[in-house]
Design an enzyme around this catalytic site. Sequence first.
Site, PDB file in Angstrom:
ATOM      1  CE1 TYR A  58      -3.153  -2.914   0.256  1.00 53.53           C
ATOM      2  CE2 TYR A  58      -3.417  -2.510   2.595  1.00 53.53           C
ATOM      3  CZ  TYR A  58      -3.728  -3.234   1.471  1.00 53.53           C
ATOM      4  OH  TYR A  58      -4.624  -4.281   1.565  1.00 53.53           O
ATOM      5  CG  HIS A 124      -1.503  -8.882  -0.223  1.00 52.74           C
ATOM      6  ND1 HIS A 124      -1.033  -7.593  -0.111  1.00 52.74           N
ATOM      7  CD2 HIS A 124      -2.849  -8.760  -0.351  1.00 52.74           C
ATOM      8  CE1 HIS A 124      -2.038  -6.744  -0.188  1.00 52.74           C
ATOM      9  NE2 HIS A 124      -3.146  -7.428  -0.330  1.00 52.74           N
ATOM     10  N   PRO A 219     -16.326  -4.670   3.922  1.00 47.21           N
ATOM     11  CG  PRO A 219     -16.297  -4.102   6.190  1.00 47.21           C
ATOM     12  CD  PRO A 219     -15.387  -4.319   5.011  1.00 47.21           C
ATOM     13  CG  LEU A 220     -18.834  -0.323   5.358  1.00 53.01           C
ATOM     14  CD1 LEU A 220     -18.339   0.998   5.926  1.00 53.01           C
ATOM     15  CD2 LEU A 220     -20.272  -0.592   5.798  1.00 53.01           C
ATOM     16  N   GLY A 221     -18.683  -2.546   0.950  1.00 57.52           N
ATOM     17  CA  GLY A 221     -18.762  -2.544  -0.507  1.00 57.52           C
ATOM     18  C   GLY A 221     -18.056  -1.366  -1.144  1.00 57.52           C
ATOM     19  CG  PHE A 224     -22.913   0.854  -3.538  1.00 52.69           C
ATOM     20  CD1 PHE A 224     -23.162   1.784  -4.541  1.00 52.69           C
ATOM     21  CD2 PHE A 224     -23.943  -0.009  -3.176  1.00 52.69           C
ATOM     22  CE1 PHE A 224     -24.407   1.845  -5.166  1.00 52.69           C
ATOM     23  CE2 PHE A 224     -25.184   0.051  -3.784  1.00 52.69           C
ATOM     24  CZ  PHE A 224     -25.414   0.984  -4.784  1.00 52.69           C
TER      25      PHE A 224
END
Length: 332
Positions: A58, A124, A219-221, A224
């Site tokens: 990252y 990874h 978990p929150l897409g 979206f």
Amino acid sequence: MERRTIGASALAVGAVGLGCMPMSWAYSASRQRGDESLRTVHRALDLGSSLLDTADMYGPFTNELLLGRVLRQRRADAFVSTKVGLLVGDQHIVANGRPGYVRRACDASLRRLQTDVIDLYQLHRPDPEVPIEETWGAMAELVRAGKVRALGLCAVGARSARRGRAGLYDATVRQLERVQQVFPVSAVQAELSVWSPEALETLLPWCQARGVGFLAAMPLGNGFLTGTLRPGAGFEPDDLRARHPRFTAEMMAANQPIVVGLRRIAARHGEAVTPAQVALAWVLAQGRQVIPVPGAKRERWVTENAAATALRLTAEDLAEVGALPAALGSWE
């Protein structure tokens, strides 16, 4: 905050973690601010969201460097999860699972994170040129050397637009069975959300049967499911969603009924409850070893995410989530 355990080693972490990737990678660079990200990490730790999930790729490297500035002050408050196995080039991301590289990469991550031990070291991606047992064996050596406490694997499935496609994570389960013979798997990280529930078929049951922790990525897409993104909202060119089939204006509009359903459930629990909290509460309800790791780079979002641990969905709520329409748009 409620605490949950990872693996047979029973390492305890807050029930909701913090995905640190958006602070320096894959999302709009113009909105990445180092000082604000540092405050966000401190806020997460204050709230009990102790699992900080990062990776050497990252940035590359800048995400670990940022966390190192926090860990230098608050190592005892944090559970550090980082990853190895991917190299970022000018044009491509390539896997590297050679044992020598794994050992060097771990030492480099320890320096950047300003710590003498990594709580969870995750592979990874497997290297197709190196038997996964060799890579995992090198990682196990790091545990024996005291540089790492536990090992995990990031699961990759061929994503589908349809729920319930059989065999999505079959290859990952076979890999897990192989590495489990070399050294115990403490955690598996894979996507799990209201609009991507495929891990419920085979991958999460595998973890549950063996006491392996499950880190629910995205978990929150990718934002979206928060209900804050509108169809047609533009993304900066460096934002992964700018090239994502589910984030075209057409697909975002087509998938709005999912957000409408989450908002309807939230309203039953009070004006202050948000669709994002319902989405996280649904993930938390999938099992005691499931730990959602939503990405965030603002204090307000980690505060909202942490509050989801206090939300208890009813049987009616869970049934309503299960009846929401399947997400449209390919992940391929």
